[in-house]
Design a protein around this motif. Structure first.
Motif, short mmCIF file in Angstrom:
data_model
loop_
_atom_site.label_atom_id
_atom_site.label_comp_id
_atom_site.label_asym_id
_atom_site.label_seq_id
_atom_site.Cartn_x
_atom_site.Cartn_y
_atom_site.Cartn_z
N LEU A 2 4.35 -6.47 3.25
CA LEU A 2 3.51 -7.38 4.23
C LEU A 2 4.81 -8.35 3.63
O LEU A 2 4.44 -8.36 2.94
CB LEU A 2 1.98 -7.45 2.23
CG LEU A 2 1.23 -8.30 2.43
CD1 LEU A 2 0.34 -7.31 3.83
CD2 LEU A 2 0.37 -8.37 1.52
N GLY A 48 -2.14 -12.23 4.35
CA GLY A 48 -0.60 -10.99 4.16
C GLY A 48 -1.23 -10.41 5.64
O GLY A 48 -2.03 -10.32 6.32
N LEU A 50 0.78 -7.89 8.22
CA LEU A 50 1.79 -6.67 8.53
C LEU A 50 1.58 -6.15 10.04
O LEU A 50 0.78 -6.34 10.61
CB LEU A 50 0.25 -5.34 7.76
CG LEU A 50 1.15 -4.16 7.50
CD1 LEU A 50 2.36 -4.38 6.79
CD2 LEU A 50 0.28 -3.02 7.31
N THR A 56 -5.03 -9.12 4.65
CA THR A 56 -6.20 -9.59 3.62
C THR A 56 -6.19 -11.24 3.83
O THR A 56 -5.11 -11.64 4.19
CB THR A 56 -5.10 -8.99 2.82
OG1 THR A 56 -5.68 -8.81 1.09
CG2 THR A 56 -3.24 -9.44 2.24
N THR A 75 -10.08 -7.55 2.09
CA THR A 75 -8.59 -6.32 2.99
C THR A 75 -9.25 -5.80 4.12
O THR A 75 -10.64 -4.36 3.82
CB THR A 75 -8.16 -6.12 2.31
OG1 THR A 75 -7.06 -7.20 1.28
CG2 THR A 75 -6.88 -5.33 2.68
N HIS A 82 -3.03 -0.15 -0.50
CA HIS A 82 -1.12 -0.07 -0.59
C HIS A 82 -1.77 -1.25 -1.28
O HIS A 82 -0.39 -1.72 -1.83
CB HIS A 82 -1.76 -0.59 0.56
CG HIS A 82 -1.30 0.70 2.06
ND1 HIS A 82 -0.78 1.92 1.84
CD2 HIS A 82 -2.55 0.72 2.48
CE1 HIS A 82 -0.78 2.59 2.65
NE2 HIS A 82 -2.06 1.96 3.15
N TYR A 84 -2.45 -4.54 -1.49
CA TYR A 84 -2.58 -5.36 -0.47
C TYR A 84 -3.48 -6.86 -1.11
O TYR A 84 -3.12 -7.94 -1.79
CB TYR A 84 -2.61 -5.97 0.58
CG TYR A 84 -1.35 -5.07 1.03
CD1 TYR A 84 -0.16 -4.16 1.01
CD2 TYR A 84 -2.09 -3.95 2.80
CE1 TYR A 84 0.82 -3.77 1.84
CE2 TYR A 84 -1.46 -2.73 2.74
CZ TYR A 84 0.47 -3.39 2.66
OH TYR A 84 1.26 -2.35 3.56
N ASP A 87 -1.83 -7.64 -4.76
CA ASP A 87 -0.34 -9.29 -3.59
C ASP A 87 -1.14 -10.36 -3.46
O ASP A 87 -0.76 -11.84 -4.30
CB ASP A 87 0.06 -8.40 -2.69
CG ASP A 87 0.82 -6.88 -3.06
OD1 ASP A 87 0.92 -6.92 -4.20
OD2 ASP A 87 1.41 -6.96 -1.92
#
Length: 142
Positions: A2, A48, A50, A56, A75, A82, A84, A87
């Motif tokens: 991420l 975020g 990916l 997210t 998200t 995971h 995220y 995070d």
């Protein structure tokens, strides 16, 4: 892995809106007129990515010189489980601290209370409806 970005550039706001569209408008049936407001430009957005795709997001809006409000935390379904979301919230807190904020507040959907409690947020006040979904206010200070 991420990749997390934060700021208020137009491209970042659009990436945040992509996630919010999938999660809130399509996934939860929230009316787009409620989801998209005129506050985006005054907020710091955290996104975020990916594989270069936004998965997210959250936004941070200053309430006053010491308190910020975390909003639009989302998200997409395929990226859940995971860490995220955690995070993103950690990055929101870093941004808030850099801005001199000492408290964050958020309106959490009741189903998300345990997620925020694990991050140190405490619920306060009565339950309320936002977009016809039950919520509670939460806060964290440092």
């Amino acid at each position: 892995m991420l990749i997390i970005q934060s700021g208020n550039e137009a491209a970042l706001i659009e990436q945040a809106k992509q996630v919010r569209e999938i999660v809130f408008v399509q996934g939860q049936g929230i009316d787009a007129s409620l989801e998209y407001d005129d506050l985006d430009d005054m907020c710091t957005h955290v996104v975020g990515l990916l594989d270069s795709e936004p998965v997210t997001t959250a936004r941070l809006r200053p309430v006053d010189s010491t308190v910020g409000k975390v909003e639009r935390v989302a998200t997409i379904q395929s990226a859940r489980g995971h860490g995220y979301g955690k995070d993103i919230m950690i990055e929101v807190e870093r941004v808030a601290k850099r801005q001199g904020l000492v408290e964050l507040r958020l309106g959490a959907q009741l189903t998300a209370l345990p997620f925020y409690e694990k991050l140190g947020y405490e619920a306060f006040g009565d339950e309320f409806l936002d977009a016809n979904i039950p919520h509670r206010m939460m806060r964290k200070t440092w």
